[in-house]
Design an enzyme around this catalytic site. Structure first.
Site, PDB file in Angstrom:
ATOM      1  N   LYS A  32       0.849  -1.201   0.000  1.00 49.69           N
ATOM      2  CA  LYS A  32       0.000   0.000   0.000  1.00 49.69           C
ATOM      3  C   LYS A  32       0.881   1.247   0.000  1.00 49.69           C
ATOM      4  O   LYS A  32       0.622   2.196  -0.742  1.00 49.69           O
ATOM      5  CB  LYS A  32      -0.899   0.019   1.240  1.00 49.69           C
ATOM      6  CG  LYS A  32      -2.053  -0.953   1.185  1.00 49.69           C
ATOM      7  CD  LYS A  32      -2.809  -0.984   2.509  1.00 49.69           C
ATOM      8  CE  LYS A  32      -3.919  -2.017   2.465  1.00 49.69           C
ATOM      9  NZ  LYS A  32      -4.498  -2.318   3.756  1.00 49.69           N
TER      10      LYS A  32
ATOM     11  N   GLN B  10      -5.430  -1.667   9.740  1.00 52.02           N
ATOM     12  CA  GLN B  10      -5.316  -3.008   9.167  1.00 52.02           C
ATOM     13  C   GLN B  10      -6.030  -4.007  10.080  1.00 52.02           C
ATOM     14  O   GLN B  10      -5.731  -4.099  11.278  1.00 52.02           O
ATOM     15  CB  GLN B  10      -3.822  -3.357   9.019  1.00 52.02           C
ATOM     16  CG  GLN B  10      -3.541  -4.657   8.309  1.00 52.02           C
ATOM     17  CD  GLN B  10      -3.974  -4.641   6.838  1.00 52.02           C
ATOM     18  OE1 GLN B  10      -3.762  -3.660   6.135  1.00 52.02           O
ATOM     19  NE2 GLN B  10      -4.592  -5.725   6.398  1.00 52.02           N
TER      20      GLN B  10
ATOM     21  N   ASP C 273     -11.698   2.604   3.962  1.00 56.03           N
ATOM     22  CA  ASP C 273     -12.083   1.193   3.853  1.00 56.03           C
ATOM     23  C   ASP C 273     -13.591   1.053   3.636  1.00 56.03           C
ATOM     24  O   ASP C 273     -14.055  -0.024   3.253  1.00 56.03           O
ATOM     25  CB  ASP C 273     -11.705   0.450   5.147  1.00 56.03           C
ATOM     26  CG  ASP C 273     -10.503  -0.465   4.958  1.00 56.03           C
ATOM     27  OD1 ASP C 273     -10.174  -0.788   3.800  1.00 56.03           O
ATOM     28  OD2 ASP C 273      -9.906  -0.866   5.975  1.00 56.03           O
TER      29      ASP C 273
END
Ligand code: NAP
Length: 297
Positions: free
Chosen positions: A50, A94, A117
């Protein structure tokens, strides 16, 4: 007859290049903060990819690494600091987080305007309501792939295999919003093979190696394989037996190299969209049109 392989790497690269060009026109550098709690090696690899992809698109990515024994209060304090930081446009924690931290508390603590997200209940509600908002990256990536290869979703009989909050449910909502006729199948579905055979568009997100066999796929169906499963011999395979399914399907995504690369590209897309919308004081970010266009046209 053999299906066309849908090259997710190529589509993701094109999307990343488009994003880099868009970012170059912005009067600021979009900021993405990734929070990693603990030292799970797979998560660490993912976070590094990422970082690299963000940097290449001109996005300032920072990774905050916290020890595995971090308390929920300490993580929530970190999120509150990032929520308040005007240079940060996107926040991603995460998942999964260690057991002493409630995942739901983390998701609900993130400012919905920075929720790249798309897991915050406000964004989930907006998606299911058919309204603009930030959308989970993997299903958004599937929509981008379908658009790229020119699959006509409107009116199509679609089957989403899996009903997780991360993939299956938002996928079904996006397809419904795009006027597909959607069935959602799961572990309690009777005669899964028959359900699959009815689908013109089959999206598999179950996490079961090569579960979808060739004779589950309708002639000329489009098959999108979201699954990523590691076999005992180390090979990565999807939820579909690709070679078998390709003998029936019109088009299919490979694993690896299909949906996977789209997830990170769409994380960057969400970060840019969130930055444009938040910094212009618009509300909220679009998800159906190009997220590069704050008007959502
Ligand atoms: P998940 O949370 O474990 O959900 C799996 C879903 O599949 C559940 O709804 C479950 O049904 C259903 N299921 C499991 N076994 C089944 C069976 N034998 N028959 C029918 N349905 C079954 O998984 P997820 O997070 O959605 O991920 C799914 C797959 O996508 C995994 O392989 C994951 O690694 C992959 N993934 C890939 C990306 C990417 O970037 N490409 C991103 C995210 C996930 P119930 O609800 O009834 O339990």
């Amino acid at each position: 007859m053999s299906a066309t392989l849908i090259d997710g790497k190529q589509v993701a690269a094109a999307l990343r290049a488009q994003l880099a060009a868009r970012v170059a026109t912005l009067p600021y550098t979009p900021g993405l903060a990734v929070v990693l709690v603990g030292d799970d090696p797979a998560s660490a690899v993912y976070v590094r990819s990422k970082d690299r992809a963000a940097a290449a698109a001109g996005i300032a990515a920072s990774t905050i690494r916290l020890p595995a024994d971090t308390s929920e209060a300490a993580l929530l304090a970190t999120i509150a600091r990032l929520n308040a930081d005007p240079a940060i446009d996107g926040i991603l924690v995460q998942l999964p987080v260690p057991p002493q931290i409630r995942q739901v508390a983390v998701i609900e603590a993130i400012d919905p305007a920075k929720d790249v997200d798309g897991f915050h209940p406000l964004n989930v509600g907006r998606l299911h309501d058919g309204r603009p908002g930030l959308v989970p990256c993997t299903p958004l990536g599937v929509m981008r792939l379908l658009a790229h290869v020119g699959v006509s979703v409107r009116g199509a009989r679609a089957l989403v295999l899996g009903r997780s909050a991360i993939v299956g449910k938002p996928m079904a909502a996006l397809l419904t919003n795009a006027d597909a006729t959607v069935t959602v199948a799961h572990s309690r579905t009777r005669d899964l093979a028959a359900e699959c055979r009815r689908a013109e568009l089959l999206v598999a997100a179950v996490g079961r190696a090569e579960m979808v066999r060739g004779d589950w796929v309708a002639n000329q169906a489009v098959v999108i394989d979201v699954g990523i499963n590691r076999l005992p011999d180390g090979r990565l395979v999807g939820d579909c037996a690709t070679a078998e399914c390709a003998t029936h399907a019109a088009a299919i995504t490979p694993v690896p190299g299909g949906v996977g690369p789209m997830t990170i590209a769409c994380l960057l897309e969400n970060t840019v969209a969130a930055s444009v919308v938040r910094r212009a004081g618009l509300c909220p970010a679009p998800h159906q049109g190009s997220a590069l266009d704050p008007a959502g046209a």
